[in-house]
Write a protein that holds these residues in place. Structure first.
Motif, PDB file in Angstrom:
ATOM      1  N   UNK A   1      -8.487  -0.440   1.404  1.00  0.00           N
ATOM      2  CA  UNK A   1      -7.241  -0.392   2.170  1.00  0.00           C
ATOM      3  C   UNK A   1      -7.277   0.710   3.206  1.00  0.00           C
ATOM      4  N   UNK A   2      -6.594   0.485   4.330  1.00  0.00           N
ATOM      5  CA  UNK A   2      -6.495   1.538   5.344  1.00  0.00           C
ATOM      6  C   UNK A   2      -5.381   2.497   4.955  1.00  0.00           C
ATOM      7  N   UNK A   3      -5.286   3.566   5.740  1.00  0.00           N
ATOM      8  CA  UNK A   3      -4.316   4.618   5.396  1.00  0.00           C
ATOM      9  C   UNK A   3      -2.871   4.127   5.532  1.00  0.00           C
ATOM     10  N   UNK A   4      -2.616   3.226   6.495  1.00  0.00           N
ATOM     11  CA  UNK A   4      -1.256   2.718   6.679  1.00  0.00           C
ATOM     12  C   UNK A   4      -0.802   1.897   5.485  1.00  0.00           C
ATOM     13  N   UNK A   5      -1.691   1.017   5.011  1.00  0.00           N
ATOM     14  CA  UNK A   5      -1.345   0.220   3.836  1.00  0.00           C
ATOM     15  C   UNK A   5      -1.179   1.107   2.618  1.00  0.00           C
TER      16      UNK A   5
ATOM     17  N   UNK B   1       2.128   2.779   2.784  1.00  0.00           N
ATOM     18  CA  UNK B   1       3.214   1.835   2.513  1.00  0.00           C
ATOM     19  C   UNK B   1       3.357   1.597   1.022  1.00  0.00           C
ATOM     20  N   UNK B   2       2.214   1.343   0.362  1.00  0.00           N
ATOM     21  CA  UNK B   2       2.252   1.067  -1.076  1.00  0.00           C
ATOM     22  C   UNK B   2       2.725   2.291  -1.844  1.00  0.00           C
ATOM     23  N   UNK B   3       2.214   3.472  -1.482  1.00  0.00           N
ATOM     24  CA  UNK B   3       2.609   4.701  -2.192  1.00  0.00           C
ATOM     25  C   UNK B   3       4.107   4.945  -2.042  1.00  0.00           C
TER      26      UNK B   3
END
Length: 751
Positions: free
Chosen positions: A243-247, A250-252
């Motif tokens: 996963x990239x940092x943006x995803x 978002x999940x965190x």
């Protein structure tokens, strides 16, 4: 041709059924299309939740529970019942003198490790025990005299501060030939559940994250998806490698929001770009872990598109079937209608229906026309029968099976006249407000006959009721004015014409009583045979007009009008008098040659007015105009003659003056001279002569105080002084001497 086909009922039937099919299919298809994404999404979410639950159960209840149970009092006691006793013993003893026990314990741990899932790779699964009292450590392969000799020495030194009795992620140092790697570690204090600060030792399990990730992916079996596992503190345990940092952020953030204090509910689905995030919250995990899966939209939009294509295909097929069915149903219903239309057209003779209408509109038009024609014919026959009754040309025997009027009652006819513009309104008022049971028949634009049906036996009461109803209607209505003649009550149909003639005769008397009068026949029947008195002097009227006497002309006509209204004269007599008056006016015009100013035909037209009052008013105006014109045309010549006569009288006042002498001087007749005096001076010759003589005498009494009364009387033409005194006192109210005395006193008072 196309326009005619479009306006046909068959085309509209086909169009209606097609539209109905289109609407039904559109509603159904629209509902399915609208809910296609939701249905697929719900199905995918259920699938995602089911996968997350499988992962949770496999990780928590199968995989991790297996190792926990293996090394916490189950596996050790199963393989070697003395192992637990060995642990308890070694926790309180140094390594010296106990090497054999330590070696046996290492062998037992290795055996248990090999038996657990058949894993014999220490990089995948490891077990380490640290004995704080003896300050040594062992794992499933070796005994370390001091913890510093262990490859995991750094973790052992800080193990007291590590989380205990739960799984966490850490970086495990590598061994020669083996790189460092991430593991999931579970630390248990020894004795079990002992506080870390006072514990005698620690046992911890290490499981390779790469191995666990492989287990999870095999369990989940969702391609192109990312799985995340967070512990009860919201720390990432597993997942997110690709996963990239943006995803990841978002999940965190979603997990942090779900685990926030006071969060009562957690949304299980979230949209992230072209992805869908599904969350299995911590309250559904025995370890309070949160499971998250991120799946691309394409993974289920393809399924939604497939469903939409299937819905479109099914809708188009259903629409095609609906169109075919609409043609079949339309043909089934249109054939009988077409036959009916053909049959009606063969009987129809009226105007053609509108070209734009359907067959139903044409049928409705023709049936309504036929029905209206029949009603008109029936009404025409009925009205014709009633008019025949009124005129005496119809009898009850000619009614046949359907009589035009009721036969078991009495009848009375009312003849009503009103303005043409008020005819229909008056009929409506009579039917709605009069309370009369009657049949109304139009006789002309302004005249109608009311055939009143009387069901009681009181003839006089019936006439009074009719009169009262009409009077009430006339009084209550300020818009419509009317007059009426009421015939007598007759007992049979054959006598209706008699009541009609009586009503017509009674209405004629509205000429005398006014055009809005309600007149009963029995009130005017006594006038019918009354003749005019023979003392109507038409010659006197003619003489007054020819003499130019306006006042006398007005007085004569006013006197005649009063007599006509007061005396019980028949309408025929009154009409004859009006005709005679018109004849007198015409005769004067002819004799005086006034045709240009007063045409004879206009005089005749003015006689024909609606009421006697209006007729007499117009004739009076005409007569006065003629008399005034005659008077004004003679005024200048006559005024000069009267002026000369006045001068002659003033100069010869002492002489015996007579009307004959004056007439000879004026070359006129004595009567005409008398008329001229009256017209110009407003008084007769005798009155004028006496007035100026007495006025001259009064003047001499004052201006000549020494002149005797007898002498004054003689000087003004009175031979008898006594007669003079009588006349003087009659005019001035006092005797000549009293008059002279009073005038002297007044002059003295003034001076």
């Amino acid at each position: 041709m196309i326009t005619k086909w479009r306006s046909s009922y068959y085309f509209r039937l086909v169009l209606s059924y097609t539209i109905l099919a289109l609407v039904l299919i559109g509603i159904t298809g629209g509902f399915l299309l609208t809910n296609a994404n939701r249905m697929v999404t719900d199905e995918v979410l259920k699938d995602a939740r089911f996968g997350l639950i499988n992962v949770k159960d496999n990780v928590e209840n199968n995989f991790l529970r297996q190792y926990e149970d293996a090394f916490f009092s189950k596996v050790l006691s199963t393989v070697n019942p003395q192992s637990s006793e060995t642990i308890n013993y070694l926790l309180d003893q140094p390594a010296e003198g106990n090497i054999s026990k330590i070696v046996n314990f290492v062998r037992d741990i290795g055996l248990i490790t090999d038996m657990t899932k058949g894993i014999d790779d220490s990089n995948v699964f490891g077990v380490t025990v640290f004995f704080r009292t003896g300050h040594y450590a062992i794992d499933q392969q070796r005994y370390y005299e001091t913890p510093d000799n262990s490859p995991d020495a750094g973790f052992i030194r800080s193990i007291e501060s590590a989380p205990s009795h739960r799984w966490f992620i850490r970086e495990k140092p590598g061994t020669p030939g083996t790189p460092a790697h991430k593991v999931m570690t579970y630390v248990s204090t020894l004795p079990y559940k002992k506080d870390p600060a006072s514990a005698s030792g620690f046992l911890y399990l290490d499981i390779s994250l790469s191995y666990l990730n492989t287990i999870v992916k095999n369990t989940l079996n969702f391609p192109q998806s990312n799985l995340y596992i967070f512990n009860d503190r919201g720390e990432l345990l597993l997942g997110g490698e690709q996963a990239d940092s943006e995803e990841m952020g978002m999940v965190s953030g979603l997990v942090a929001s779900a685990n926030a204090a006071g969060a009562e509910s957690v949304e299980s689905t979230h949209r992230y770009g072209s992805n869908v995030i599904s969350i299995l919250p911590a309250n559904e995990s025995s370890k309070q872990w949160t499971y998250v899966i991120v799946r691309p939209m394409e993974s289920f939009l393809l399924s939604a598109d497939k469903m939409k294509r299937q819905v479109w295909t099914a809708s188009l097929l259903a629409l095609l079937g609906g169109i075919i069915a609409s043609f079949l149903l339309s043909s089934h219903f249109y054939t009988p209608l077409k036959k009916l239309l053909y049959s009606i057209r063969n009987l129809y003779t009226g105007p053609a229906p509108e070209a734009k209408g359907t067959e139903y509109a044409a049928i409705n038009h023709m049936i309504r026309y036929i029905d209206m024609s029949m009603l008109r014919m029936r009404d025409q026959v009925r009205v014709k029968q009633i008019i025949g009754l009124l005129t005496g040309q119809q009898s009850a025997a000619g009614f046949g099976e359907l009589p035009a009027i009721p036969l078991e009652c009495q009848y009375a006819v009312v003849y009503v006249t009103t303005g043409p513009e008020d005819n229909e309104r008056l009929q409506r008022l009579i039917l709605e407000q009069s309370g009369l049971v009657a049949e109304i028949v139009n006789l002309s634009a302004s005249d109608m006959a009311l055939l009143v049906f009387i069901y009681d036996n009181g003839t006089e009461q019936a006439i009074e009721s009719i009169e009262k109803a009409l009077l009430s209607l006339s009084a209550a209505n300020d818009v419509v004015s009317f007059g009426a003649g009421i015939g007598s009550v007759v007992p049979s149909v054959e006598e209706i014409h008699r009541s009609y003639q009586e009503a017509l005769q009674a209405l004629k008397y509205s000429f005398v009583r006014g055009k809005n009068a309600i007149i009963r026949f029995d009130d005017i029947s006594r006038y019918r045979d009354t003749m005019l008195s023979p003392d109507v002097n038409y010659e006197l009227l003619q003489h007054k007009i020819q003499a130019g006497s306006v006042a006398d002309t007005e007085h004569w006509i006013d006197t005649l009008a009063a007599r006509l209204h007061a005396e019980p004269l028949s309408i025929e007599t009154i009409e004859l008098i009006c005709v005679r008056l018109g004849t007198v006016l015409s005769q004067v015009v002819i004799e005086q040659k006034l045709h240009d100013l007063f045409p004879v035909f206009s005089i005749r037209d003015k006689i024909n007015q609606s009421t006697l009052q209006e007729t007499l008013r117009i004739m009076k105006e005409q007569a006065v105009d003629i008399a005034r014109h005659i008077s004004e045309s003679r005024n200048d010549v006559h005024l000069e003659k009267i002026s000369r006569l006045k001068s002659f009288i003033a100069e010869n006042m002492a002489e015996d003056l007579s009307l004959d002498e004056l007439a000879s001087r004026a070359d006129l007749s004595p009567n005409y001279v008398s008329t001229l005096f009256g017209t110009i001076t407003g008084e007769s010759f005798t009155e004028y002569l006496n007035r100026i003589r007495l006025e001259q005498a009064a003047s001499l009494l004052v201006t000549r105080p020494k002149m005797a009364v007898a002498e004054i009387a003689t000087s003004v033409g009175y031979r008898n002084s006594q007669y003079f005194c009588t006349k003087f006192k009659a005019k001035f109210g006092i005797t000549p001497l009293q008059y002279r005395s009073s005038e002297k006193k007044r002059e003295g008072a003034v001076s």
